[in-house]
Design an enzyme around this catalytic site. Structure first.
Site, PDB file in Angstrom:
ATOM      1  N   LEU A  10      -4.157  -8.730  13.134  1.00  0.00           N
ATOM      2  CA  LEU A  10      -5.168  -8.220  12.207  1.00  0.00           C
ATOM      3  C   LEU A  10      -4.900  -8.780  10.819  1.00  0.00           C
ATOM      4  O   LEU A  10      -3.853  -8.519  10.216  1.00  0.00           O
ATOM      5  CB  LEU A  10      -5.137  -6.694  12.200  1.00  0.00           C
ATOM      6  CG  LEU A  10      -5.281  -6.013  13.569  1.00  0.00           C
ATOM      7  CD1 LEU A  10      -5.443  -4.503  13.404  1.00  0.00           C
ATOM      8  CD2 LEU A  10      -6.446  -6.598  14.356  1.00  0.00           C
ATOM      9  N   ARG A  17      -4.123  -2.832  -2.859  1.00  0.00           N
ATOM     10  CA  ARG A  17      -2.946  -2.435  -3.630  1.00  0.00           C
ATOM     11  C   ARG A  17      -2.153  -3.629  -4.157  1.00  0.00           C
ATOM     12  O   ARG A  17      -1.294  -3.466  -5.030  1.00  0.00           O
ATOM     13  CB  ARG A  17      -2.054  -1.522  -2.782  1.00  0.00           C
ATOM     14  CG  ARG A  17      -2.560  -0.087  -2.721  1.00  0.00           C
ATOM     15  CD  ARG A  17      -1.604   0.787  -1.926  1.00  0.00           C
ATOM     16  NE  ARG A  17      -1.776   0.624  -0.495  1.00  0.00           N
ATOM     17  CZ  ARG A  17      -1.010   1.191   0.425  1.00  0.00           C
ATOM     18  NH1 ARG A  17       0.015   1.955   0.050  1.00  0.00           N
ATOM     19  NH2 ARG A  17      -1.243   1.005   1.705  1.00  0.00           N
ATOM     20  N   LYS A  24      -4.277 -10.370   0.987  1.00  0.00           N
ATOM     21  CA  LYS A  24      -2.887  -9.940   1.090  1.00  0.00           C
ATOM     22  C   LYS A  24      -2.069 -10.818   2.024  1.00  0.00           C
ATOM     23  O   LYS A  24      -0.942 -11.211   1.699  1.00  0.00           O
ATOM     24  CB  LYS A  24      -2.823  -8.483   1.556  1.00  0.00           C
ATOM     25  CG  LYS A  24      -1.401  -7.965   1.725  1.00  0.00           C
ATOM     26  CD  LYS A  24      -1.341  -6.482   2.019  1.00  0.00           C
ATOM     27  CE  LYS A  24      -1.888  -6.126   3.360  1.00  0.00           C
ATOM     28  NZ  LYS A  24      -1.628  -4.716   3.712  1.00  0.00           N
ATOM     29  N   GLY A  79     -12.033  -0.519   9.692  1.00  0.00           N
ATOM     30  CA  GLY A  79     -10.818   0.061  10.248  1.00  0.00           C
ATOM     31  C   GLY A  79     -10.159  -0.814  11.291  1.00  0.00           C
ATOM     32  O   GLY A  79     -10.738  -1.779  11.801  1.00  0.00           O
ATOM     33  N   GLY A 102      -0.920  -8.766  10.142  1.00  0.00           N
ATOM     34  CA  GLY A 102      -0.633  -9.971   9.377  1.00  0.00           C
ATOM     35  C   GLY A 102       0.196  -9.772   8.136  1.00  0.00           C
ATOM     36  O   GLY A 102       0.470 -10.742   7.417  1.00  0.00           O
ATOM     37  N   ASN A 170       4.731   5.351  13.637  1.00  0.00           N
ATOM     38  CA  ASN A 170       4.060   4.250  14.308  1.00  0.00           C
ATOM     39  C   ASN A 170       4.134   3.003  13.423  1.00  0.00           C
ATOM     40  O   ASN A 170       3.780   3.037  12.250  1.00  0.00           O
ATOM     41  CB  ASN A 170       2.595   4.626  14.546  1.00  0.00           C
ATOM     42  CG  ASN A 170       1.800   3.502  15.159  1.00  0.00           C
ATOM     43  OD1 ASN A 170       2.263   2.840  16.068  1.00  0.00           O
ATOM     44  ND2 ASN A 170       0.590   3.287  14.650  1.00  0.00           N
TER      45      ASN A 170
END
Length: 466
Positions: A10, A17, A24, A79, A102, A170
């Site tokens: 992903l 952030r 990112k 999501g 990723g 998780n």
């Protein structure tokens, strides 16, 4: 033959952030974008196909990874569950799907191989990679039933105080059987605090169908840490560089001061090389055996032969043959090809230059767009005048030539084999082989000129020259 194992990475998120104009997963750790570290971990784990889910800055990710992976697109950031669903067509022939993120640059292939093996041994519909944290803030908690089986995963924003106290979290990394995974994904709803389709909700859907969910605990929490902000990016950088330094010391490379030595992830170093403090070996560099690098060397994208010495100097996108000496305070700009045994001395600069074996390029010299033969002496202060305001022009200096100090070679110009250039000359015509070229005004001495000048000055000032 077993059906393929596919990895889905992903990489579509905005990464708000990070407060960056760059996606990112494209931020670098130890010289590689984070998503490339994850791709390499998947490759090391032996997956048959890697699917990268792209969205924000998809074209830049495609340019980076090229055709070593296939792509699925998440046009809207709805999501993680929605992101994995976009890869369904690309993994249609797979038996199992390994889901990765990723932004986990410290992940290693060995851990993924253990996860895959455990998943296939268990026969579970999903095998989650979990970790125990003293401070689980920010992570989804693993909620187990009274028998100790995984019941569901709850994100922190949706967790009760009791659930937030759970330390098993998780990591997001998991291996799934393909058919139940996508059946569960199609049943997801965005009924949560973020209004998104959570991949973690797949666990509850699988349990509702009576399908088993297994777990594997990662022994090193750092390896599965995600990067969400600049502080975490710096932490990952430090951890990965420490790992790299240890790897090279174990391979026979001496680091005089490991803490001040920076080695990018794809650098290669020959044994018995010694690296002194404050040295940077940046992406794409290949270092031969027995080299001495630093203090203060910065080498990027370059290939160095055996027994090369570089100290207090910069080498960019160039090649140095065996036994070369560079520095201190020299700069090899891109495109230099330096033959064995060349000495490049103090404050020299070269750009797009070929230098033959045994040549000496001494102090305060500049060679740009130059082809220099073997056994040439480049005197201090020599400059190839290679730019006419519109074009970069070549200078050729043949084998055995001697270039005197403070010479200007106005390109395009050729100095023949064995020729001599007198110090202080400005050469704008070709010099034949074995000739002596002198291109300077004849010296004129004007007797008494200085005394007369001082006398006139005293007359003007009234108090003499001071």
């Amino acid at each position: 033959m077993d059906q393929p194992l596919c990895a889905v990475i992903l990489a579509a998120g905005l990464g708000k952030r990070m407060r960056s104009g760059r996606a990112k997963v494209l931020h670098e750790v130890a010289g590689r974008p984070m998503v490339e570290h994850v791709v390499r971990a998947a490759e090391a784990a032996g997956v048959d196909r890697i699917v990268v889910v792209v969205g924000h800055q998809a074209s830049r990710i495609r340019d980076l990874l090229g055709n070593r992976v296939v792509y699925a697109e998440q046009a809207q950031p709805l999501g993680t569950g929605h992101a994995v669903l976009q890869a369904e067509g690309a993994v249609a022939d797979a038996a199992d799907v390994l889901v990765l993120y990723g932004d986990t640059p410290l992940l290693e292939g060995e851990l993924l191989r253990e996860l895959i093996a455990a998943h296939r041994r268990s026969g579970a519909a999903a095998t989650l990679l979990t970790v125990e944290l003293d401070d689980p803030t920010g992570y989804g908690r693993i909620v187990r039933d009274e028998t100790g089986q995984v019941a569901r995963i709850v994100e922190e924003a949706d967790a009760t105080p009791a659930e937030r106290a759970i330390r098993e979290v998780n990591t997001g990394i998991a291996c799934y059987r393909r058919e139940p995974l996508f059946a569960a994904l199609r049943q997801l709803t965005p009924a949560n605090a973020q209004g998104e389709y959570y991949l973690v909700d797949v666990v509850a859907r699988l349990r509702e169908r009576g399908l088993p969910v297994a777990t594997v605990t990662a022994p090193d929490p750092q390896q599965v840490e995600g990067v969400n902000d600049r502080e975490a990016l710096a932490r990952a950088e430090a951890l990965l560089r420490q790992r790299i330094r240890r790897r090279w010391m174990a391979a026979g490379v001496t680091l005089i001061d490991p803490a001040s030595t920076w080695i990018d992830d794809d650098v290669e170093i020959g044994r018995d090389t010694v690296i002194y403090p404050h040295t940077v070996l940046a992406a794409g560099s290949r270092i031969g055996e027995g080299c001495r690098l630093g203090p203060g060397a910065h080498i990027t994208g370059s290939v160095l032969g055996r027994d090369v010495q570089v100290w207090y100097s910069v080498v960019e996108d160039s090649e140095l043959g065996d036994g070369c000496r560079v520095g201190p305070f020299s700069h090899l700009r891109p495109g230099c090809r330096i033959a064995p045994g060349v000495h490049i001395g103090n404050f020299a600069e070269l750009k797009n230059a070929q230098v033959g074996e045994g040549t000496k390029v001494n102090h305060h010299s500049y060679l740009g767009d130059a082809q220099v033969g073997a056994g040439v002496n480049i005197g201090a202060g020599t400059v190839t005048v290679n730019y006419d305001g519109h074009r970069k022009l070549p200078t050729v200096i043949e084998d055995g030539a001697f270039i005197g100090c403070n010479t200007n070679l106005v390109a395009p110009v050729r100095v023949g084999r064995g020729a001599y250039i007198a110090a202080g000359s400005t050469i704008n015509q070709d010099v034949p082989a074995d000739a002596l070229a002198i291109a300077r005004e004849r010296q004129v001495n004007k007797e008494g000129w200085a005394a007369r000048w001082r006398q006139r000055a005293r007359g003007r000032n009234g108090d003499g020259v001071r």
